[in-house]
Design an enzyme around this catalytic site. Structure first.
Site, PDB file in Angstrom:
ATOM      1  N   GLU A 172     123.482  48.083  38.158  1.00  0.00           N
ATOM      2  CA  GLU A 172     124.146  48.762  39.273  1.00  0.00           C
ATOM      3  C   GLU A 172     123.565  50.156  39.491  1.00  0.00           C
ATOM      4  OE1 GLU A 172     128.550  50.180  40.898  1.00  0.00           O
ATOM      5  OE2 GLU A 172     128.353  49.305  38.898  1.00  0.00           O
ATOM      6  N   GLU A 269     135.911  47.621  44.811  1.00  0.00           N
ATOM      7  CA  GLU A 269     135.977  48.727  43.852  1.00  0.00           C
ATOM      8  C   GLU A 269     136.185  50.017  44.634  1.00  0.00           C
ATOM      9  OE1 GLU A 269     133.612  50.014  39.833  1.00  0.00           O
ATOM     10  OE2 GLU A 269     132.488  50.055  41.711  1.00  0.00           O
TER      11      GLU A 269
END
Length: 290
Positions: A172, A269
């Site tokens: 990520e 998120e």
């Protein structure tokens, strides 16, 4: 699954009214077809509720899938999480397996491999196919080429066990405003590593919030990197709330992600604005991707 007209179903009010209810409001899952593309993050939503109770809130809001960060904590264990998933009929999409220390440090090799073994066991037990690995904390003493090589080497060392388990590690990239002190920001270096490793078991967690803050040009960058996209997370910018609270046109972005070939969940998120989960659910329903 996505044939229902989004705007028409919004008028029905399915699911939005239950998002803010207290735990134990429903005995079983109530699925909202407009939320079928999403995996709500139980670590960032319903922050005033104990984490294990958030699974019921996710189900009551109409979600069928969730994501989360670590699964080991003083307050809960994988066994506790598995119980909640089964009780509320939820699918756990991905978890966080490693947040640091940085994987450019050779001393982290053994702890990292042990953590990946544990992550595989956790993912298998919880039914998740993917887990995020963040190890790009910066070491200013190293040249960028060396940092990239060491990070790639760490992924490659763990790859055989991940491939054997048929799981996927997710790299990520961050953005420098919210996560200073890292060296993988935006897509170019992350794509370079994934393409060099060239495995279906190492892909990118393409967080649209981070990508927008660092590099912008979201749709074209996504099209260019779709061959390495394993999972997509999102939040509006700049404040990391739900879609419709910032500068991004997620109605368009979501459709273009689908057009590029992404078929997976979108991980929510984000932090609902003003802590209002009911409004956040309504806002996501309004831009639900087909």
């Amino acid at each position: 699954m996505f044939k229902i007209t989004r705007r028409g179903a919004i008028g029905l009010g399915i699911g939005a009214a239950v998002a803010g209810l207290a735990p134990h409001a429903f005995a079983g899952p109530k699925r909202d077809p407009l939320l079928a593309s999403y995996a709500v993050n139980v670590a960032s939503w319903w922050g005033d509720t104990p984490l294990l109770d958030r699974f019921e809130l996710a189900s009551a809001a109409g979600f069928e899938a969730v994501e989360m960060w670590g699964v080991h904590d003083d307050a809960y264990s994988p066994k506790d999480i598995r119980q909640r998933l089964d009780e509320y009929g939820l699918n756990l999409v991905q978890i966080l397996a490693w947040y640091g220390p940085g994987l450019t440090d050779p001393a982290q090799e053994k702890p990292f491999l042990e953590a990946m073994k544990q992550a595989i066991e956790d993912a298998e037990y919880l039914g998740a196919d993917m887990f995020t690995v963040v190890g790009h904390q910066d070491d200013p003493s190293l040249a960028m080429e060396e940092k990239m090589a060491r990070l790639q080497g760490a992924y490659e060392a763990a790859l055989p066990m991940v491939e054997d388990a048929n799981k996927t590690m997710l790299l990520e990239p961050f953005n420098e405003f919210n996560h200073p002190g890292h060296f993988i920001y935006g897509s170019p270096e992350a794509l370079q590593i994934c393409r060099a490793v060239d495995s279906p078991h190492l892909k990118l967690n393409w967080d649209l919030f981070h990508m927008q803050r660092h590099e912008g040009e979201l749709v074209q960058r996504f099209r260019d990197g779709i061959d390495q996209v394993g999972y997509v997370q999102m939040a509006d910018t700049p404040d990391r709330h739900q879609a419709g609270t910032g500068e991004l046109n997620y109605d368009y972005i979501f459709q273009e992600c689908r057009n590029a070939g992404y078929e997976g969940y979108f991980g929510l998120e984000c932090w609902p604005k003003d802590g209002d989960a009911e409004q956040a659910v309504a806002d996501f329903r309004a831009v639900a991707p087909a």
